[in-house]
Design an enzyme around this catalytic site. Structure first.
Site, mmCIF file in Angstrom:
data_model
loop_
_atom_site.group_PDB
_atom_site.id
_atom_site.type_symbol
_atom_site.label_atom_id
_atom_site.label_comp_id
_atom_site.label_asym_id
_atom_site.label_seq_id
_atom_site.Cartn_x
_atom_site.Cartn_y
_atom_site.Cartn_z
ATOM 1 N N ASP B 11 -42.757 56.537 -86.608
ATOM 2 C CA ASP B 11 -41.271 57.647 -86.975
ATOM 3 C C ASP B 11 -40.998 56.804 -88.224
ATOM 4 O O ASP B 11 -41.403 55.550 -88.619
ATOM 5 C CB ASP B 11 -40.317 57.297 -85.972
ATOM 6 C CG ASP B 11 -38.923 58.076 -86.720
ATOM 7 O OD1 ASP B 11 -39.184 59.239 -87.210
ATOM 8 O OD2 ASP B 11 -37.875 57.473 -86.568
ATOM 9 N N SER B 12 -40.176 57.484 -89.199
ATOM 10 C CA SER B 12 -39.537 56.883 -90.250
ATOM 11 C C SER B 12 -38.727 55.550 -90.037
ATOM 12 O O SER B 12 -38.690 54.696 -90.917
ATOM 13 C CB SER B 12 -38.814 57.814 -91.205
ATOM 14 O OG SER B 12 -37.768 58.152 -90.253
ATOM 15 N N CYS B 74 -41.420 62.105 -85.639
ATOM 16 C CA CYS B 74 -40.428 62.400 -86.769
ATOM 17 C C CYS B 74 -40.817 63.817 -87.012
ATOM 18 O O CYS B 74 -41.988 64.267 -87.410
ATOM 19 C CB CYS B 74 -40.856 61.252 -87.729
ATOM 20 S SG CYS B 74 -39.960 61.715 -89.510
ATOM 21 N N GLU B 154 -26.652 57.214 -87.686
ATOM 22 C CA GLU B 154 -27.007 55.752 -87.805
ATOM 23 C C GLU B 154 -25.534 54.917 -87.925
ATOM 24 O O GLU B 154 -25.337 53.744 -87.626
ATOM 25 C CB GLU B 154 -27.752 55.370 -88.900
ATOM 26 C CG GLU B 154 -29.112 56.061 -88.885
ATOM 27 C CD GLU B 154 -30.044 55.512 -89.788
ATOM 28 O OE1 GLU B 154 -29.936 54.961 -90.790
ATOM 29 O OE2 GLU B 154 -31.307 55.845 -89.498
ATOM 30 N N CYS B 186 -34.627 67.309 -86.136
ATOM 31 C CA CYS B 186 -34.596 65.977 -86.653
ATOM 32 C C CYS B 186 -34.344 65.096 -85.363
ATOM 33 O O CYS B 186 -33.502 65.222 -84.819
ATOM 34 C CB CYS B 186 -33.590 65.694 -87.866
ATOM 35 S SG CYS B 186 -33.545 64.133 -88.182
ATOM 36 N N HIS B 188 -33.033 62.309 -85.066
ATOM 37 C CA HIS B 188 -31.542 61.729 -85.247
ATOM 38 C C HIS B 188 -30.582 62.621 -84.527
ATOM 39 O O HIS B 188 -29.558 62.131 -83.878
ATOM 40 C CB HIS B 188 -31.028 61.457 -86.446
ATOM 41 C CG HIS B 188 -31.706 60.447 -87.045
ATOM 42 N ND1 HIS B 188 -32.767 60.045 -87.744
ATOM 43 C CD2 HIS B 188 -31.050 58.816 -87.353
ATOM 44 C CE1 HIS B 188 -32.840 58.701 -88.125
ATOM 45 N NE2 HIS B 188 -31.739 57.943 -88.022
#
Lengths: 270, 270
Positions: B11-12, B74, B154, B186, B188
């Protein structure tokens, strides 16, 4: 003793354009080469070792453009990498932390200064140290990391209800501490000046280091006898030029000249 | 016909841990090697060519760890780079867009599906195409890029007033369109499920592709006869391991095993 080579300026991406515009305004005859590391942005959430590596690679690229000076137009890179770059460079290296710190120390009347910056800059302690170096003994310094501010600036939400709420969340401790001077310690933050100013109130002076940095550039060119004339205004980015050009204008405060080029600084081993 | 080599996941940065946790839960006997490209995160704001380059480098690293499968955990990398990676890889490559799209197509009752994702994913059109491939003719699809969501996740602001205000800003057009199914496109976004769900209301089904991806992994291992047993659960990051470990746990939904290692995939020329 003129040196007509351009000034090299780099940033993690577009934030440094708020510094470049001040250099253009103060020194309209000087040429500039700007490198934005958009392919690896942002730097503010990344570690010291990573930021040093990227900064060295970016400097290497600017050196190959035959610049007479390197401006680190990024607070996080200045905080983490300035010493390393200054030692490794053959030309003068200018960073953005000291000019902002000096301006804040000169502006405060009540001896209470706030610094807002990225996590990386805050944790480095470099900003706090710099303010202490210039401020009167007994000056109280309050730091606050504001990670959401970068996203808000890039999203174009410079002064809406959400930005006001985020300001309240981050800045309340600084307001309650009674600061009268606030350093905008990240090159993205000047775009949020209006929202930050509204929350902090008119009695708090906001310090945007861009102008002070341009003055250091001017003074250093003069001291070293390397002022010159050059019409070059080149732009490079490590992501696609179109993406860079799409978001650059508000940071530069005017239209971007066409012709941004792509370059990957990660090809340099440092 | 067992293959005891580990599964490679990249993933990023940390978002892919929301996929890894589902793989662990469904396939507890399989080994995994996770690579988070934190040194160059995020991918969602970057261009297709840059994301393809980074993804190829990350895959190269996982191949050197002798993995039997590559999971692109991702959405942005899946949208931009899946085809390139699948052609270049000797082992099966799994992406996260199709499983989410399929789940959404199966879940909608009123034929109105929303997709929220990064700018990169939305602009690629890959998600929309995938939903169209599985959905009944006439299904209406509404996309919305939500760049602030990554920063909110985050920052740990998963369900506060600011997140509610950002949800209102981004999601109002989808709510007004009357969607009954919303793809969290996404990795996240699952952390913001509660805030997103509150705004959209209980009649809207949220699709977190993580579970569906784990099922594709399981089915592919079975079809290819490469299921196996391995206790390896290794983690690598292109930034400093401490930074990775500091933020990983909420995404993984449990404590992270110690011993994350650093690796720079930018050393590979692709």
């Amino acid at each position: 003793m003129a040196d007509n080579r351009p000034i090299g300026v780099f940033d993690s991406g577009i934030g440094g354009l708020t510094v470049l515009r001040e250099i253009w305004d103060l020194l309209p005859g000087e040429g500039t080469v700007y490198f934005g590391d958009n392919g690896r942005a942002p730097y503010g959430t990344k570690s010291k070792s990573t930021v040093i590596k990227y900064s060295l690679q970016n400097m290497r690229f600017l050196e190959e453009q035959d610049v007479k000076m390197i401006v680190i137009a990024c607070n996080t890179a200045s905080a983490h990498a300035y010493r390393t770059l200054a030692e490794a460079s053959k030309v003068p290296v200018i960073e953005v932390v000291t000019p902002g710190a000096k301006a804040a120390a000169g502006a405060t009347k009540n001896g209470r200064i706030g610094i807002i910056a990225t996590k990386g800059s805050v944790n480095s302690g470099v900003y706090k140290d710099a303010v202490e170096r210039f401020a009167a003994p007994g000056t109280e310094i309050y730091q606050q990391a504001c990670p959401l501010f970068v996203s808000l600036a890039e999203e174009g939400w410079w002064d809406n209800d959400i930005t006001a709420a985020v300001c309240k969340e981050y800045l309340t401790p600084l307001k309650e501490a009674g600061i009268d001077t606030l350093v905008l310690g990240c090159t993205h933050y000047p775009l949020l000046s209006s929202a930050i100013g509204k929350f902090m109130g008119p009695e708090v002076t906001l310090i945007n280091a861009g102008k002070a940095v341009a003055e250091v550039v001017r003074d250093t060119l003069a001291e070293q006898g390397i002022s010159g004339e050059n019409s070059l205004r080149a732009f490079y980015t490590s992501d696609e030029p179109e993406l860079f050009e799409d978001v650059a204008s508000p940071f530069l405060g005017r239209g971007l000249p066409a012709g941004t080029k792509h370059f990957d600084t990660d090809r340099y081993s440092v």
